[in-house]
Design an enzyme around this catalytic site. Structure first.
Site, PDB file in Angstrom:
ATOM      1  N   ALA A 226       3.448   0.846  15.119  1.00 14.86           N
ATOM      2  CA  ALA A 226       3.021   0.670  16.506  1.00 14.86           C
ATOM      3  C   ALA A 226       3.936  -0.286  17.266  1.00 14.86           C
ATOM      4  CB  ALA A 226       1.577   0.171  16.530  1.00 14.86           C
TER       5      ALA A 226
ATOM      6  N   ASP B 278      11.822   1.926   7.529  1.00 11.29           N
ATOM      7  CA  ASP B 278      10.386   2.077   7.291  1.00 11.29           C
ATOM      8  C   ASP B 278      10.237   3.173   6.242  1.00 11.29           C
ATOM      9  OD1 ASP B 278       7.572   2.800   7.464  1.00 11.29           O
ATOM     10  OD2 ASP B 278       7.540   1.693   9.354  1.00 11.29           O
TER      11      ASP B 278
ATOM     12  N   VAL C 222      12.009  -3.318   2.386  1.00  7.21           N
ATOM     13  CA  VAL C 222      12.672  -4.617   2.297  1.00  7.21           C
ATOM     14  C   VAL C 222      11.824  -5.503   1.396  1.00  7.21           C
ATOM     15  CG1 VAL C 222      13.632  -6.550   3.587  1.00  7.21           C
ATOM     16  CG2 VAL C 222      13.564  -4.298   4.621  1.00  7.21           C
TER      17      VAL C 222
ATOM     18  N   CYS D  34     -20.171 -13.487  -9.470  1.00  2.00           N
ATOM     19  CA  CYS D  34     -21.600 -13.271  -9.720  1.00  2.00           C
ATOM     20  C   CYS D  34     -22.310 -12.733  -8.478  1.00  2.00           C
ATOM     21  CB  CYS D  34     -22.261 -14.566 -10.199  1.00  2.00           C
ATOM     22  SG  CYS D  34     -22.335 -15.877  -8.957  1.00  2.00           S
TER      23      CYS D  34
ATOM     24  N   ASP E  37       2.900  -5.180   9.212  1.00  5.54           N
ATOM     25  CA  ASP E  37       1.444  -5.292   9.317  1.00  5.54           C
ATOM     26  C   ASP E  37       0.820  -6.001   8.130  1.00  5.54           C
ATOM     27  OD1 ASP E  37       1.778  -3.451   7.340  1.00  5.54           O
ATOM     28  OD2 ASP E  37       0.619  -1.842   8.284  1.00  5.54           O
ATOM     29  N   ASN E  38       1.620  -6.751   7.353  1.00  3.89           N
ATOM     30  CA  ASN E  38       1.014  -7.499   6.249  1.00  3.89           C
ATOM     31  C   ASN E  38       1.728  -8.822   6.030  1.00  3.89           C
ATOM     32  OD1 ASN E  38       2.878  -7.246   3.620  1.00  3.89           O
ATOM     33  ND2 ASN E  38       3.025  -5.336   4.786  1.00  3.89           N
TER      34      ASN E  38
ATOM     35  N   ASP F 264       7.467   4.654   5.369  1.00  2.64           N
ATOM     36  CA  ASP F 264       6.241   5.434   5.579  1.00  2.64           C
ATOM     37  C   ASP F 264       6.528   6.765   6.262  1.00  2.64           C
ATOM     38  OD1 ASP F 264       4.577   3.657   4.411  1.00  2.64           O
ATOM     39  OD2 ASP F 264       3.772   2.807   6.264  1.00  2.64           O
TER      40      ASP F 264
ATOM     41  N   LYS G 291       9.008   7.949   9.513  1.00  2.00           N
ATOM     42  CA  LYS G 291       8.845   7.200  10.755  1.00  2.00           C
ATOM     43  C   LYS G 291      10.185   6.758  11.339  1.00  2.00           C
ATOM     44  CE  LYS G 291       4.162   5.335  10.308  1.00  2.00           C
ATOM     45  NZ  LYS G 291       3.321   4.115  10.295  1.00  2.00           N
TER      46      LYS G 291
ATOM     47  N   ARG H 154      -1.355   5.264  18.821  1.00  2.00           N
ATOM     48  CA  ARG H 154      -0.738   4.036  19.330  1.00  2.00           C
ATOM     49  C   ARG H 154       0.764   3.962  19.044  1.00  2.00           C
ATOM     50  NH1 ARG H 154      -2.850   3.820  14.666  1.00  2.00           N
ATOM     51  NH2 ARG H 154      -2.007   2.545  12.999  1.00  2.00           N
TER      52      ARG H 154
END
Length: 1018
Positions: free
Chosen positions: A440, A466, A514, A595, A539-540, A468, A490, A477
């Site tokens: 995006a 990229d 990368v 737990c 995005d991370n 992806d 992409k 978007r």
């Protein structure tokens, strides 16, 4: 009531998490008129069409010009040569962005004498490139309608931008911020006037004064349950509510949950006529507190100049600037609140108004489009009522410039040249830029590169990467992509689409990741050193931190940005000037105790995470482990014999259970799923209450089952309950996929499932002696497959022998582990997790969740909208030009924005910190010391270098995780005569290594130094 519009979840999935279905439905029934299709107009059109309104009418009577090519990315040079109407030239390309939106054109002019009756069919009217008198007329018309038409006016002139909103006297805001309602657990409520509510220990409520909340599950003061109250914050952990001192309020005992309630509120707007002379201004940059009123005055002056002289001021013309300043003085006297005018800013407006700075059109286009969506939906707080943003920092130091270099030349860069001059245009053309990510933000950035001509020169190059492929959900978007591009790379697709905007760019599109794996092959230091600037479009966090480390290591400037829903950030990172991305760390997300997830969930989020874990365990991890085991041990009879003789195999107990339960036909899959339902939602509850009866008390006498712990209630499977049936059907479908069992659509029918279920023997509950973990500090067992007592091994042997009766090795044939995929609704993944999460919520009396929320949490989806992306990318590009200019620190602007509120805050980047080694010797994170060795260079030579050059005694030398030299370690001093090559032992292809070196300070303390780059000399 109007019929619901079907929303394409595959297209709008990430946007729905931001806006919600109610807003999406309103948008899908709305009509907008957009006047003016220059650079700002096309940005607004792009964003609102991607968002998914019903109808957009674009009105424009102007032919395309070379000036337009600098900002209007849907126009081509042929349109300029043919003098094609801008709306006609762009309509088809705008419509192509979203098949659900109707886009039409009007090419008739709009003037003060025009009839406005045709505007009655629109819910929102947006004006760009309109005179002030026309804006006033249209705003008055919009206000006169019932209900009023929402009005927005916006413009970009030169390096200045302005937006104005008027949504009428009574505009209802349904959701002010779009955040999830806050929910907290209660530890105490006082019986007083007013009553004070205290959260459970170590939790803060996050409420604000005036918030409305509702109570439930309160024990003792039961009368509060179901009631609402208005909050007054006392401390981060406490707040007061209503009078709880009356007789109807019994003493609080335990438990209780308080949930924030979203309450609509009404916002009042003034007309443009009122606001022109007494503006309500939003201050974005606190370092330029006087800028908004001065920009406002500049825009009023520009409008008056144009009406008086029938033209805009000539570019960088001092005579026109004098007239401009004189008009501003006249207008300032007419303002209700006179200001101390900034003549420098007024001159810049006069100088650049014939230009248009593309990064500002991108930024304002995103912001204005979001305001339009607010006008249609009531989602988020609207702008009240003016926003002015400028990029005047880029003009610093140009007062003595060659005025000719700022004049138009009938080329696509005219609008830019007027703003920044030919010299800087050439610097952008010859820039070597590396961008990571073509999603995006990447798409928006590439559009900006095209408009600015970045990489179009003989020495210029934009390298993008990229790994992806394009998915349908990207189209909402990532505007460079179309349906025909789905499943294409992409990077190369984005490059091709960008070349359609500006064929003169030089791109190199790659599909590498990368990361450390490509650090010495593709994206090595030599690659980074060839780049003038690096841009993150990631995005991370992990990838951002890695890129930050590579840029710091190679001393390259980095532009960092990101979005999450309506929020976004921009960070400028300049070598030796600013701190880096990793200099500031967000607090880590708190992990949910093991737990809690396993036995004591308190929220729907806990249930969703549990369901996601169950999916992975049952359909991915266990089948994968099964395949691995039988690949290594191919003879079941031999395994059984060795187990009988006492020999152990890692994970054999779990593998034997998987083997015993392996389904061979569809009925087996249904049975497995039904038995799992009983185990998860009936037997588990009975076991917990068996071990911890409802009256169980802790050592201090308090109840075990009290907030946030909830006692579970066993669920009885019900054929008529859609949730129960969804669990069985989706689970059976997944088992069939894993085991390779064929089934038909008829097999999935409710009648068929019910018929099978009626013949399934469901095991009865038998209490177990297995321990239930209650320690919140305890972590999940490291290896759930590695247990195996003697009895368990014998049982495993028996299972394997029974399954292998007849010697058929097909029982150990490979399974097909499920790979979680959130966007394929046909695979049953999200269905299973939704059903499992909500069944668990039912068991623990937790409010259930809709499928959309489950999908977002389970799929770890980052909410996203095109408007925020466009705004952030525009602001990043402003900073990119400053980096190219090599501006001083105070000229750069980091930014945090939240278009929902709306809040846009600029701040100066943090200056890089200096670390002191000793008097007169300092370093920053950008520094590294170079040491040049040779094949005979010893460790002693290495230590002598620092002693001789800096007078420092070395305390430690480390390479990665390997300690090369620590004097106090036994045997390390014997290494001194050894060569560095022998001690480091790196690949023969490496030219250097980075070492961590610290020094002694004379008091047995270690002083860290900068990274040391040791050149091997081979």
């Amino acid at each position: 009531m109007a019929a619901e519009v079907e929303i394409d979840d595959a297209l709008y999935s990430r946007q729905r998490y931001v806006l919600g279905d109610n807003a999406m439905q309103r948008m899908a029934k709305s009509n907008i008129l957009l006047y003016g299709l220059g650079g700002l107009g096309v940005e607004i059109a792009k964003n609102i069409v991607l968002a998914g309104i019903k109808n957009l009418v674009i009105q424009d009577s102007s032919p395309a010009t070379y000036h337009d090519l600098g900002t209007q990315f849907f126009l081509k040079e042929e349109d300029v040569k043919n003098k094609t109407n801008r709306a006609d030239a762009s309509c088809a390309k705008i419509a192509e962005l979203n098949p659900y939106v109707s886009v039409k054109t009007l090419t008739s002019p709009l003037s003060e004498s025009s009839s406005l009756d045709y505007m009655k069919e629109f819910q929102c009217v947006i004006l760009t490139e309109a005179s002030l008198s026309l804006q006033l007329k249209v705003d008055a018309f919009c206000r006169s309608q019932n209900p009023p038409i929402k009005f927005i006016a916006a413009d970009v002139y030169g390096v200045f931008s302005s937006a104005f909103c008027d949504f009428g006297d009574n505009f209802e805001v349904l959701d002010q911020n779009g955040e999830e309602p806050k929910e907290v657990f209660i530890s105490d409520i006082t019986k007083a006037n007013p009553g004070v509510v205290t959260c459970i220990e170590n939790f803060m409520h996050g409420f604000e004064d005036g918030d409305t909340v509702r109570f439930r599950e309160v024990n003792g003061m039961d009368v509060l349950n179901g009631r609402t109250a208005v909050v007054k914050v006392l401390t981060p952990e406490t707040f007061s509510i209503c009078d709880t001192s009356g007789d109807e309020y019994d003493a609080y005992q335990h438990g209780g949950v308080v949930t924030q309630i979203k309450v609509a509120n009404t916002v009042t707007f003034q007309s443009l006529e009122e606001q022109v002379r007494s503006p309500s201004l939003t201050t974005a940059d606190l370092a330029k507190f006087d800028a908004p009123p001065n920009i406002h005055l500049s825009f009023l002056t520009l409008q008056t100049f144009r009406e008086r002289y029938k033209r805009l001021p000539n570019a960088w013309c001092n005579q026109d600037a004098k007239s401009f300043i004189q008009i501003s003085k006249e207008l300032n006297e007419q303002q209700r609140d006179k200001i101390e005018a900034d003549e420098r800013m007024l001159r810049f407006m006069s100088f650049t108004s014939r230009g248009q700075f593309a990064p500002l059109t991108a930024a304002l286009g995103g912001i204005v489009a979001q305001e339009a969506l607010k006008a249609l939906t009531g989602k988020f707080t609207p702008l009240q009522q003016w926003l002015h943003i400028d990029a005047s920092e880029i003009l610093s130091g140009v007062s003595n410039c060659d005025i000719y270099s700022f004049q138009p030349r009938e080329t696509r860069y005219d609008a830019l040249r007027v703003c920044i001059g030919e010299e800087l245009c050439q610097s952008l053309a010859n820039l070597r830029l590396f961008m990571v990510g073509c999603g995006a933000i990447g798409c928006e950035m590439m559009k900006n590169y095209a408009l600015l001509g970045i990489g179009s020169g003989d020495n210029g190059l934009v390298t993008i990467t990229d790994n992806d492929l394009i998915e349908k959900s990207n189209l909402n978007r990532q505007f460079l992509f179309r349906p025909r591009h789905i499943q294409k790379p992409k990077s190369s697709t984005a490059a091709s689409s960008t070349l359609e905007i500006n064929p003169g760019l030089h791109f190199e599109a790659q599909q590498h990741k990368v990361c450390p794996q490509t650090e010495y092959t593709v994206y090595n230091d030599e690659f980074f050193m060839k780049q003038d600037i690096v841009v993150n479009a990631l995005d991370n966090l992990e990838a951002r931190r890695y890129m930050d480390s590579r840029c710091v290591s190679n001393q390259r400037p980095l532009l960092e940005s990101g979005t999450m829903g309506a929020k976004g950030h921009v960070q400028v990172i300049v070598p030796h000037l600013t701190e880096s991305y990793s200099s500031q760390r967000d607090p880590p997300d708190e992990d949910v105790p093991y737990c809690t997830l396993k036995s004591f969930p308190a929220t729907i989020e806990h249930c969703i995470q549990w369901a996601r874990d169950k999916f992975e365990s049952a359909f991915s991890q266990k089948p994968a482990y099964f395949n691995k085991f039988w690949t290594a041990n191919s003879d079941p009879s031999e395994v059984a014999q060795k187990l009988d003789s006492g020999q152990n195999y890692e994970g054999v107990v779990q593998v034997s259970k998987t083997l015993m339960h392996r389904a061979c036909k569809w009925e087996d899959c249904v049975a497995l799923s039904r038995i799992k339902f009983e185990k998860y939602f009936n037997h588990k509850a009975k076991q917990l209450v068996h071990v911890f009866p409802l009256d169980t008390k802790l050592v201090d006498g308090s109840l075990f089952w009290q907030s946030p712990k909830r006692p579970p209630n066993p669920i009885l499977f019900n054929f008529s309950n859609p949730l129960h049936m969804l669990f069985v059907k989706s689970g059976a479908k997944l088992y069939a996929s894993v085991y390779g069992v064929q089934h038909t659509q008829e097999d999935m029918a409710d009648e068929r499932i019910v018929a099978i279920l009626n013949n399934i023997p469901v095991p009865k509950f038998v209490p177990s002696s297995k321990k239930i973990e209650t320690d919140e500090a305890a972590s999940k067992p490291a290896n759930e497959y590695d247990s195996n007592s003697g009895d368990e091994l014998k049982m495993a042997s028996a299972r394997i022998s029974k399954a292998f009766q007849g010697g058929k090795k097909s029982v150990i044939s490979g399974m097909k582990p499920a790979v979680f995929e959130k966007d394929d609704d046909s695979n049953g993944h999200i269905d299973f997790i939704t059903a499992a999460a909500n069944a668990r919520a039912e068991m623990y009396s937790i409010e259930q969740s809709d499928r959309l929320k489950v999908k977002r949490i389970a799929g770890r989806i980052v909410p996203a909208i095109a408007t925020t992306t466009a705004a952030v990318a525009g602001l990043v590009t402003v900073e990119l030009i400053k980096v190219v200019q090599k501006c001083p620190l105070e000229m750069y602007k980091n930014c945090f924005l939240n278009l929902a509120l709306p809040v846009i805050l600029f701040s100066e980047p943090g200056a890089v910190e200096k670390s002191v080694i000793k008097d007169g010797l300092t370093f920053t994170l950008w520094d590294h010391w170079d040491v040049y060795g040779s094949k005979d260079f010893t460790l002693q030579n290495f230590l002598n270098y620092f002693k001789t050059k800096f007078g420092l005694d070395t305390a430690m030398v480390v390479h990665g995780v390997k300690m090369i030299y620590v004097p106090i370690m036994p045997g390390h001093k014997k290494r001194l005569p050894q060569t560095m090559l022998k001690l480091i032992k790196c690949q023969a292809t490496r030219k250097y290594v980075d070492l961590i070196v610290s020094f002694e300070d004379g008091s047995n303390e270690e002083i860290p130094g900068p990274p040391v780059r040791y050149f091997l000399g081979v």
